[in-house]
Design an enzyme around this catalytic site. Structure first.
Site, PDB file in Angstrom:
ATOM      1  CB  SER A 442      -0.915   0.019   1.232  1.00 46.73           C
ATOM      2  OG  SER A 442      -0.131   0.034   2.417  1.00 46.73           O
ATOM      3  CG  HIS A 463      -3.323  -1.296  -2.364  1.00 53.17           C
ATOM      4  ND1 HIS A 463      -3.709   0.001  -2.094  1.00 53.17           N
ATOM      5  CD2 HIS A 463      -3.275  -1.931  -1.164  1.00 53.17           C
ATOM      6  CE1 HIS A 463      -3.886   0.143  -0.797  1.00 53.17           C
ATOM      7  NE2 HIS A 463      -3.629  -1.020  -0.212  1.00 53.17           N
ATOM      8  CD  GLU A 475      -5.011   2.609  -4.609  1.00 53.29           C
ATOM      9  OE1 GLU A 475      -5.304   3.807  -4.572  1.00 53.29           O
ATOM     10  OE2 GLU A 475      -4.177   2.086  -3.819  1.00 53.29           O
ATOM     11  CG  ASN A 513      -3.125   4.394   1.642  1.00 48.53           C
ATOM     12  OD1 ASN A 513      -4.271   4.386   2.062  1.00 48.53           O
ATOM     13  ND2 ASN A 513      -2.344   3.332   1.695  1.00 48.53           N
TER      14      ASN A 513
END
Length: 608
Positions: A442, A463, A475, A513
């Site tokens: 991540s 991800h 992702e 993130n």
């Protein structure tokens, strides 16, 4: 324009009720919504707007919304008639002379608001409270320029006002506590959740929200990801009701730019400096839904319907590269994420090898999957037969040697670069030529994993989000060396396992993130600065932003150590001072207060 009132004594406030008559100045979307809330709660509402068309539209909107409320059995027809009778419209500020409270919601320009407040000084009673609906301009400055600064405060509703529960009540250093108390009581009587805040641009909710929106605009401007992928990532990865670019279009790109300019002037934080694309779109008149075009193109000005344009992605089947065949999948790891990913693939019909550091760990991971599937059966989401078939497709193994024949290998081991590099070196040796090698990292660089192999073109990021069986987002992270057919393969596999793939490049945080953790970090800074409490910030983001969890609830769930590590990676990658982890977060981690898993983080939790 005056519509005489025939208020109903059964639902109108008694003569002793404070703030029984309220004027709303500015009958745009927000002013009309506030007027509706007040009228339905039994207040006498004086709507004031210099535009006769706006006033007529406000009356029509109130008639339509209350008719829908009757149809849905939320109010009676008599209550509807009473509410409509309590709403009167005027074109002159003199109509506010008898108001106990005046709420100003005119356009977000200081000179315009100052003109309204100056005029009201000569019209209203000395004890009348004057509230501004601004979310960016200085309440203190408006108060200081008023004849009676102690009666001036901010009253920030959220759009749509009838539905949104949050109201931010903004005090300046000049505001009298009695005025704050009266408006707070009113908000509670309206069924709202009042949050008391000090005077700074954006207050709590917008102060956190607009920084996030600005970062999303900058991400799109840099062509890191498409507008559709950015919005899908935040909806599916964070459970948000809207993606950031769609939300900017709804708010108004010109409005967002003004709010950010005010925030940047106060903070000097580069994260608040409006992304250049916001200026470009604003000055081109592409201000979002209200103009018919912003980040997206709409059916017509004011419409919510998005139509295709030059940036709309081509349909399925347009990929330039053919995907590789994937029949079997290897999942490396024995933790929650590895088990969840293995379950996802097995439920989709893939043969899965689940490899751990020992056979016992692999068997334990499969047992965890069995429990998860059993819960799905108990809840009626899965048949017993489908459960058995899924488990039969999973082969636990105590060594990566079992990956010899897999077509796709997915690692889900500890978020430690050295550990992952060692694992990819092993995968390079044991996996057959042509196998796709994927990392679920991540925050770590995918290219570093790729370079640990002799075939970096076969390595890609994949991800998943936790819990993998429930979360729809993946992702898909390409490095500069990833082959086109590898990228096509992973996107096709995501679709087959019923996940939504979004494309992004190999940089810290990817999409979710990179946008989520600066927002969380800024929330911590608010607490550090004693601007607002944990509870008020969490309430503001849930009630005002539609977030499923407040930032401190989420930090404690994710783990403060994990959050700090991600923020450190983002800071190292982008070198932006505004991304430096908040000292309070660092101190809590140093003290071992890591969130729910340790029983204490920003809050304390009962030990199990």
């Amino acid at each position: 324009m005056d519509r005489p009132s025939t208020s109903d004594p059964a639902t109108s406030p008694s003569p002793g009720t404070s703030l029984g008559t309220i004027a709303v100045v500015g009958l745009g979307t927000m002013g009309t919504g506030i007027a509706e809330v007040l009228a339905r709660a039994g207040r006498e509402v004086i709507g004031i707007d210099i535009s006769e068309a706006a006033a007529l539209q406000a009356v029509a909107a109130l008639e339509a919304s209350t008719a829908r409320a009757v149809q849905r059995e939320r109010i009676t027809e008599q209550e509807r008639r009473n509410a409509l009778a309590r709403f009167r419209t005027f074109s002159d500020l003199q109509a506010a002379a008898d108001a106990d409270l005046v709420i100003e919601v005119v356009p977000e320009h200081y000179d315009t608001k100052h003109e309204v407040f100056s005029a009201l000084d000569g019209i209203v009673r000395p004890d009348t409270i004057l509230a501004t609906g601004t979310n960016a301009l200085s309440v203190t400055r408006l108060a200081a320029d008023s004849a009676r600064p102690e009666r001036v405060l901010g009253l920030h509703f959220f759009n749509p006002a009838p539905a949104m529960k949050l109201v931010e009540i903004v005090s300046s250093v000049l505001t009298a506590p009695t005025a704050v108390a009266a408006v707070t009581s009113l908000a509670q009587e309206l069924g709202k959740e009042p949050v008391a805040v000090g005077d700074r641009p954006g207050f709590v909710a917008d102060g956190l929200l607009f920084g996030y929106l600005n970062q999303a605009a900058a991400m799109y401007e840099a062509k890191y990801a498409t507008r559709e992928d950015i919005d899908a990532a935040m909806r599916l990865g964070c459970g948000l009701p809207m993606g950031p670019l769609a939300l900017l279009d709804l708010v108004g790109i010109d409005t967002a730019r003004r709010v950010l300019e005010a925030m940047y002037a106060a903070s000097g934080d580069r994260l608040h400096a409006p992304a250049p694309i916001l200026k470009q779109l604003s000055e081109a008149g592409l201000t979002g839904r209200k103009s018919g075009r912003g980040f997206y193109t709409y059916e017509a000005p004011g419409s919510a319907g998005v139509v295709s344009d030059a940036e709309t992605p081509a349909g399925a089947g347009s990929a330039a590269a053919s995907a590789r065949s994937v029949r079997s999948v290897g999942v490396a790891g024995s933790g929650t994420m590895a088990s969840g990913i293995a379950e996802v693939f097995a439920k989709a019909g893939y043969d899965v090898v689940l490899a751990a550091r020992s056979q016992d760990k692999a068997d334990t991971a499969k047992a965890r999957i069995a429990k998860s599937l059993a819960r799905s059966v108990d809840k009626g989401r899965l048949t017993a037969e489908a459960r058995d078939e899924t488990l039969a497709r999973i082969s636990p193994a105590g060594s990566l040697d079992a990956f010899a024949d897999v077509d796709l290998a997915v690692e889900a081991v500890a978020e430690d670069l050295e550990v992952k590099q060692q694992l990819f070196t092993t995968l390079d040796k044991v996996c057959k030529p042509g196998a796709v090698l994927a990392t679920t990292t991540s925050s770590l660089p995918v290219i570093a994993c790729a370079r640990a192999t002799s075939r970096p073109q076969d390595v890609i990021g994949m991800h998943f989000f936790n819990p993998a069986p429930a979360m729809k987002l993946v992702e898909v992270v390409r490095t500069v060396l990833t082959a086109d057919d590898v990228h096509a393969t992973v996107r096709e596999v995501c679709t087959k396992v019923r996940k939504h793939p979004v494309d992004c490049g190999d940089r810290a945080g990817f999409i979710v993130n990179a946008l989520l953790f600066p927002y969380l970090n800024n929330a911590v800074k608010m607490v550090e600065e004693h601007y607002a409490t944990l509870d008020d910030i969490d309430a503001a983001m849930k009630l005002g932003g539609g977030y499923p969890m407040g930032p401190f609830e989420l930090l404690d769930v994710v783990g403060l150590d994990v959050s700090l590590a991600i923020e450190q990676v983002l800071h190292r990658e982008f070198r932006d001072p505004g991304l430096a982890p908040a000292p309070l977060l660092e101190h809590l981690v140093a003290a071992g207060c890591l969130g729910r898993k340790t029983g204490r983080g920003f809050r304390e939790y009962a030990r199990r």
